[in-house]
Design a protein around this motif. Structure first.
Motif, PDB file in Angstrom:
ATOM      1  N   MET A   1       7.830 -26.128  12.533  1.00 11.12           N
ATOM      2  CA  MET A   1       7.551 -26.409  11.130  1.00 11.12           C
ATOM      3  C   MET A   1       8.289 -27.665  10.707  1.00 11.12           C
ATOM      4  SD  MET A   1       7.709 -22.619   9.382  1.00 11.12           S
ATOM      5  CE  MET A   1       9.257 -22.175  10.185  1.00 11.12           C
ATOM      6  N   PRO A   2       7.736 -28.449   9.755  1.00 11.26           N
ATOM      7  CA  PRO A   2       8.424 -29.640   9.288  1.00 11.26           C
ATOM      8  C   PRO A   2       9.785 -29.303   8.707  1.00 11.26           C
ATOM      9  CG  PRO A   2       6.151 -29.583   8.538  1.00 11.26           C
ATOM     10  CD  PRO A   2       6.434 -28.253   9.147  1.00 11.26           C
ATOM     11  N   ILE A   3      10.731 -30.239   8.855  1.00 12.12           N
ATOM     12  CA  ILE A   3      12.095 -29.988   8.412  1.00 12.12           C
ATOM     13  C   ILE A   3      12.150 -29.698   6.918  1.00 12.12           C
ATOM     14  CG2 ILE A   3      14.368 -31.030   8.143  1.00 12.12           C
ATOM     15  CD1 ILE A   3      13.899 -32.501  10.767  1.00 12.12           C
ATOM     16  N   ASP A   4      11.397 -30.472   6.099  1.00 16.97           N
ATOM     17  CA  ASP A   4      11.466 -30.266   4.660  1.00 16.97           C
ATOM     18  C   ASP A   4      10.890 -28.903   4.274  1.00 16.97           C
ATOM     19  OD1 ASP A   4       8.926 -31.032   5.413  1.00 16.97           O
ATOM     20  OD2 ASP A   4       8.551 -32.253   3.633  1.00 16.97           O
ATOM     21  N   PHE A   5       9.854 -28.431   4.984  1.00 17.63           N
ATOM     22  CA  PHE A   5       9.300 -27.112   4.714  1.00 17.63           C
ATOM     23  C   PHE A   5      10.307 -26.035   5.081  1.00 17.63           C
ATOM     24  CE2 PHE A   5       6.604 -23.443   6.044  1.00 17.63           C
ATOM     25  CZ  PHE A   5       6.094 -23.148   4.792  1.00 17.63           C
ATOM     26  N   ASN A   6      10.971 -26.193   6.238  1.00 14.87           N
ATOM     27  CA  ASN A   6      12.015 -25.262   6.637  1.00 14.87           C
ATOM     28  C   ASN A   6      13.114 -25.193   5.585  1.00 14.87           C
ATOM     29  OD1 ASN A   6      11.021 -24.251   8.992  1.00 14.87           O
ATOM     30  ND2 ASN A   6      12.414 -25.343  10.349  1.00 14.87           N
ATOM     31  N   GLN A   7      13.541 -26.355   5.100  1.00 20.32           N
ATOM     32  CA  GLN A   7      14.626 -26.382   4.121  1.00 20.32           C
ATOM     33  C   GLN A   7      14.231 -25.689   2.836  1.00 20.32           C
ATOM     34  OE1 GLN A   7      17.692 -27.358   4.869  1.00 20.32           O
ATOM     35  NE2 GLN A   7      18.302 -26.585   2.845  1.00 20.32           N
ATOM     36  N   GLN A   8      12.979 -25.823   2.442  1.00 23.84           N
ATOM     37  CA  GLN A   8      12.500 -25.136   1.242  1.00 23.84           C
ATOM     38  C   GLN A   8      12.583 -23.623   1.422  1.00 23.84           C
ATOM     39  OE1 GLN A   8       8.525 -26.273   0.069  1.00 23.84           O
ATOM     40  NE2 GLN A   8       8.245 -24.449  -1.179  1.00 23.84           N
ATOM     41  N   ILE A   9      12.183 -23.148   2.598  1.00 21.96           N
ATOM     42  CA  ILE A   9      12.252 -21.713   2.872  1.00 21.96           C
ATOM     43  C   ILE A   9      13.707 -21.246   2.881  1.00 21.96           C
ATOM     44  CG2 ILE A   9      11.800 -19.926   4.592  1.00 21.96           C
ATOM     45  CD1 ILE A   9       9.384 -21.568   5.466  1.00 21.96           C
ATOM     46  N   ILE A  10      14.587 -22.021   3.509  1.00 22.94           N
ATOM     47  CA  ILE A  10      16.004 -21.657   3.583  1.00 22.94           C
ATOM     48  C   ILE A  10      16.596 -21.526   2.189  1.00 22.94           C
ATOM     49  CG2 ILE A  10      18.284 -22.507   4.275  1.00 22.94           C
ATOM     50  CD1 ILE A  10      16.807 -23.808   6.709  1.00 22.94           C
ATOM     51  N   GLU A  11      16.318 -22.482   1.330  1.00 25.73           N
ATOM     52  CA  GLU A  11      16.869 -22.449  -0.023  1.00 25.73           C
ATOM     53  C   GLU A  11      16.324 -21.270  -0.814  1.00 25.73           C
ATOM     54  OE1 GLU A  11      15.992 -26.291  -1.587  1.00 25.73           O
ATOM     55  OE2 GLU A  11      17.424 -27.329  -0.263  1.00 25.73           O
ATOM     56  N   GLU A  12      15.022 -21.021  -0.681  1.00 32.47           N
ATOM     57  CA  GLU A  12      14.421 -19.889  -1.390  1.00 32.47           C
ATOM     58  C   GLU A  12      14.979 -18.573  -0.856  1.00 32.47           C
ATOM     59  OE1 GLU A  12       9.959 -18.180  -2.574  1.00 32.47           O
ATOM     60  OE2 GLU A  12      10.173 -19.837  -1.135  1.00 32.47           O
ATOM     61  N   PHE A  13      15.131 -18.477   0.449  1.00 26.88           N
ATOM     62  CA  PHE A  13      15.681 -17.278   1.095  1.00 26.88           C
ATOM     63  C   PHE A  13      17.064 -16.977   0.545  1.00 26.88           C
ATOM     64  CE2 PHE A  13      17.970 -15.000   4.353  1.00 26.88           C
ATOM     65  CZ  PHE A  13      17.041 -14.206   5.004  1.00 26.88           C
ATOM     66  N   ARG A  14      17.934 -17.962   0.519  1.00 30.51           N
ATOM     67  CA  ARG A  14      19.320 -17.753   0.087  1.00 30.51           C
ATOM     68  C   ARG A  14      19.418 -17.495  -1.407  1.00 30.51           C
ATOM     69  NH1 ARG A  14      21.933 -22.512   3.946  1.00 30.51           N
ATOM     70  NH2 ARG A  14      22.233 -21.180   5.781  1.00 30.51           N
ATOM     71  N   ALA A  15      18.492 -18.044  -2.164  1.00 34.09           N
ATOM     72  CA  ALA A  15      18.527 -17.849  -3.613  1.00 34.09           C
ATOM     73  C   ALA A  15      17.983 -16.495  -4.034  1.00 34.09           C
ATOM     74  CB  ALA A  15      17.748 -18.957  -4.312  1.00 34.09           C
ATOM     75  N   ASN A  16      17.197 -15.850  -3.161  1.00 33.53           N
ATOM     76  CA  ASN A  16      16.499 -14.620  -3.535  1.00 33.53           C
ATOM     77  C   ASN A  16      16.759 -13.472  -2.569  1.00 33.53           C
ATOM     78  OD1 ASN A  16      14.724 -15.592  -5.904  1.00 33.53           O
ATOM     79  ND2 ASN A  16      14.302 -17.096  -4.309  1.00 33.53           N
ATOM     80  N   ALA A  17      17.951 -13.460  -1.988  1.00 31.50           N
ATOM     81  CA  ALA A  17      18.357 -12.346  -1.125  1.00 31.50           C
ATOM     82  C   ALA A  17      17.339 -12.065  -0.031  1.00 31.50           C
ATOM     83  CB  ALA A  17      18.603 -11.087  -1.945  1.00 31.50           C
TER      84      ALA A  17
END
Length: 280
Positions: free
Chosen positions: A1-17
């Motif tokens: 997956m593209p790095i920016d897409f991965n980073q979006q998922i990581i941030e959403e994951f950490r922000a929403n348990a």
């Protein structure tokens, strides 16, 4: 997956348990942090995972069926020390690449539960690696919560999420109960058992000694633990039958879910205010 897409998922994951939207909504997802084989820098990747008992979870280095192994897999083969975030807990783990029959059996379970894994394997000549992530002992995992009450709610919501996933999986399964779905159910039962025995010996004992007025509440919670343990034993008996059919398993899971939901709600109502009031 593209790095920016991965980073979006990581941030959403950490922000929403651990909860994310988009293509991974409702999926079992974790964040795996490895050490770069060349750079030595930490690299975090969101990955789908498979429950595999209370001691480990499994991830598959599919890279969507690409001809080369993904970077995170090459990293952990160079350094198997990794960090795992599952939305509730963060813990250090050791990555073990499964081999031989153990790998084949685990992959077969995965492909039976989700044919997408078989599709990825069909796209490439390489054998897709299956990796076990085994928690390294040395203390309890970390919980990212601002208070003890919030930590309890976070753990409870993790169980709620897994119950919802399993009910959905059973309802959508075919005429037979797949091997991975059995593992998912048994892993949930094991996790709930460990949580309740830990509460009985730890949190409930401490709260009872400091708050004698809680005795009736704690007695009720202990009785509910016993009732839930009996229901889990009945579910395991059904799962152990070679001809276990999804409707019967779903009925047992629904019965267990109803009992657990009631228990969790009562425990939160009674204990979270006390836990947060005693926060140092």
């Amino acid at each position: 997956m593209p790095i920016d897409f991965n980073q979006q998922i990581i941030e959403e994951f950490r922000a929403n348990a651990g909860r994310v939207g988009g293509p991974f909504a409702g999926a079992r997802l974790l964040l795996l942090t490895t050490t770069g084989a060349r750079s030595g820098a930490p690299h975090t990747t969101p990955l789908g995972y498979l429950p595999d008992g209370g001691e480990q979870v499994l991830v598959i280095a599919s890279a969507g069926g690409a001809p080369r192994h993904p970077d995170w897999f090459r990293n952990l083969t160079a350094d198997p020390r990794v960090t795992v975030e599952n939305g509730v807990f963060t813990y250090e783990a050791r990555a073990v690449v499964l081999g031989g029959a153990e790998r084949d059996q685990a992959f077969a379970r995965a492909a039976e539960a989700d044919p997408g894994w078989a599709d990825y394997q069909a796209k490439t000549a390489r054998v897709l690696p299956v990796v076990a992530l085994r928690q390294v002992t040395g203390g309890p995992p970390n919980i990212s919560a601002p208070s003890w009450g919030a930590a309890l709610k976070l753990v409870h919501d993790g169980f709620r999420h897994e119950f919802a996933l399993i009910r959905k999986e059973i309802a959508e399964s075919g005429p037979g109960l797949g091997a991975q779905l059995r593992v998912n159910c048994l892993t949930l039962c094991q996790g709930l058992h460990f949580h309740h025995t830990g509460e009985d010996a730890g949190m409930f004992a401490v709260l009872g000694s400091r708050n004698p007025e809680l005795a009736p509440t704690l007695d009720r919670l202990n009785r509910e633990h016993e009732r839930i343990a009996a229901l889990m034993a009945e579910l395991r008996d059904v799962l152990s039958a070679g001809d276990a059919d999804p409707p019967r398993v779903l009925a047992e899971v629904e019965r267990l879910t109803e009992e657990v939901e009631s228990h969790l709600a009562y425990e939160e109502e009674q204990l979270i205010p006390i836990l947060d009031a005693t926060q140092p």
